[in-house]
Design a protein around this motif. Structure first.
Motif, PDB file in Angstrom:
ATOM      1  N   HIS A  80      35.942  44.851  45.408  1.00 48.90           N
ATOM      2  CA  HIS A  80      37.292  44.320  45.216  1.00 48.90           C
ATOM      3  C   HIS A  80      38.016  44.120  46.536  1.00 48.90           C
ATOM      4  O   HIS A  80      39.161  43.730  46.568  1.00 48.90           O
ATOM      5  N   ASN A  81      37.362  44.389  47.622  1.00 46.07           N
ATOM      6  CA  ASN A  81      37.996  44.266  48.935  1.00 46.07           C
ATOM      7  C   ASN A  81      37.730  42.895  49.548  1.00 46.07           C
ATOM      8  O   ASN A  81      37.565  42.768  50.748  1.00 46.07           O
ATOM      9  N   LEU A  82      37.683  41.892  48.703  1.00 48.51           N
ATOM     10  CA  LEU A  82      37.491  40.538  49.215  1.00 48.51           C
ATOM     11  C   LEU A  82      38.716  40.163  50.039  1.00 48.51           C
ATOM     12  O   LEU A  82      39.841  40.234  49.566  1.00 48.51           O
ATOM     13  N   SER A  83      38.494  39.761  51.257  1.00 46.77           N
ATOM     14  CA  SER A  83      39.628  39.442  52.122  1.00 46.77           C
ATOM     15  C   SER A  83      40.075  37.984  51.983  1.00 46.77           C
ATOM     16  O   SER A  83      41.198  37.649  52.310  1.00 46.77           O
ATOM     17  N   ASP A  84      39.203  37.127  51.509  1.00 47.09           N
ATOM     18  CA  ASP A  84      39.527  35.706  51.374  1.00 47.09           C
ATOM     19  C   ASP A  84      40.284  35.461  50.062  1.00 47.09           C
ATOM     20  O   ASP A  84      39.734  35.663  48.974  1.00 47.09           O
ATOM     21  N   PRO A  85      41.546  35.019  50.134  1.00 49.98           N
ATOM     22  CA  PRO A  85      42.319  34.807  48.908  1.00 49.98           C
ATOM     23  C   PRO A  85      41.710  33.732  47.999  1.00 49.98           C
ATOM     24  O   PRO A  85      41.847  33.788  46.780  1.00 49.98           O
ATOM     25  N   THR A  86      41.018  32.763  48.584  1.00 54.92           N
ATOM     26  CA  THR A  86      40.373  31.729  47.790  1.00 54.92           C
ATOM     27  C   THR A  86      39.262  32.325  46.940  1.00 54.92           C
ATOM     28  O   THR A  86      39.109  31.993  45.767  1.00 54.92           O
ATOM     29  N   MET A  87      38.501  33.236  47.522  1.00 53.21           N
ATOM     30  CA  MET A  87      37.423  33.904  46.792  1.00 53.21           C
ATOM     31  C   MET A  87      37.998  34.768  45.672  1.00 53.21           C
ATOM     32  O   MET A  87      37.447  34.813  44.568  1.00 53.21           O
ATOM     33  N   LYS A  88      39.097  35.452  45.941  1.00 61.45           N
ATOM     34  CA  LYS A  88      39.746  36.275  44.912  1.00 61.45           C
ATOM     35  C   LYS A  88      40.199  35.400  43.743  1.00 61.45           C
ATOM     36  O   LYS A  88      40.007  35.746  42.580  1.00 61.45           O
ATOM     37  N   ALA A  89      40.807  34.265  44.059  1.00 62.92           N
ATOM     38  CA  ALA A  89      41.298  33.361  43.020  1.00 62.92           C
ATOM     39  C   ALA A  89      40.146  32.782  42.207  1.00 62.92           C
ATOM     40  O   ALA A  89      40.216  32.695  40.978  1.00 62.92           O
TER      41      ALA A  89
END
Length: 187
Positions: A80-89
């Motif tokens: 859950h520590n994805l730093s890229d907001p695009t990847m999170k979305a």
């Protein structure tokens, strides 16, 4: 070689109770630890509806557990520590879509199981009759008569009989099945 546990949970896609409330679901939550991967046939097995499926997958991911599906090969990584907001979305959108699809599939499976149960119950007070026809006996007879007379288009018959064009085509192409449906419904 890695330890593998197989937990089998029978039933209709968890439509009646949450995964945590089912016996094998409780066992699953007890066994899984951070770093484990949960392999499920379909995300619908993880919950009753959109919110439930989404929450279960997010809970597993938060605990460090990766969830993978067999049918469509989706993987919901524990990180859950994805730093890229695009990847999170993108991840959130895919999870939301899969959970919504699972809910629709679960409802369909539950409906089919109910129909199968009704058909298999010899002592039931009623029998499954199928979907109620969109036409009455009078409409069926009128459409049959107009079709036999000829000279009219399917659209013209539909307008005159005040039914959908598809109903006229169904009566024309499958009149025996339409007649059987009317009889099952006592029309």
């Amino acid at each position: 070689m890695k330890d593998e546990n197989v937990i089998v949970d029978h039933g209709v896609s968890g439509i009646s109770m949450k995964l945590k409330e089912r016996d094998q679901g409780k066992r699953l939550f007890d066994l899984l630890q951070a770093g484990d991967t949960l392999l499920v046939r379909w995300v619908g097995r993880l919950g009753r509806d959109y919110e439930d499926v989404k929450k279960v997958i997010e809970d597993f991911n938060t605990k460090g557990i990766t969830v993978r599906t067999v049918i469509n090969g989706m993987t919901f990584e524990a990180d859950h520590n994805l730093s890229d907001p695009t990847m999170k979305a993108a991840r959130a959108a895919i999870l939301a879509f899969m959970a919504a699809l699972a809910e629709a599939t679960s409802k369909k499976e539950a409906r089919q199981a109910g129909i199968a149960h009704a058909l298999a119950s010899p002592d039931a007070d009623w029998k499954y009759r199928g979907k109620k026809p969109s036409y009455t006996r009078e409409t069926f007879d009128l459409v049959q008569t107009m079709l036999a007379q000829g000279g009219r288009t399917v659209s013209g018959i539909a307008r005159e009989a005040r039914v959908a064009r598809q109903t006229v085509l169904r009566i024309r192409d499958k009149s025996d099945a339409c007649e059987a449906t009317l009889q099952r419904w006592g029309m």
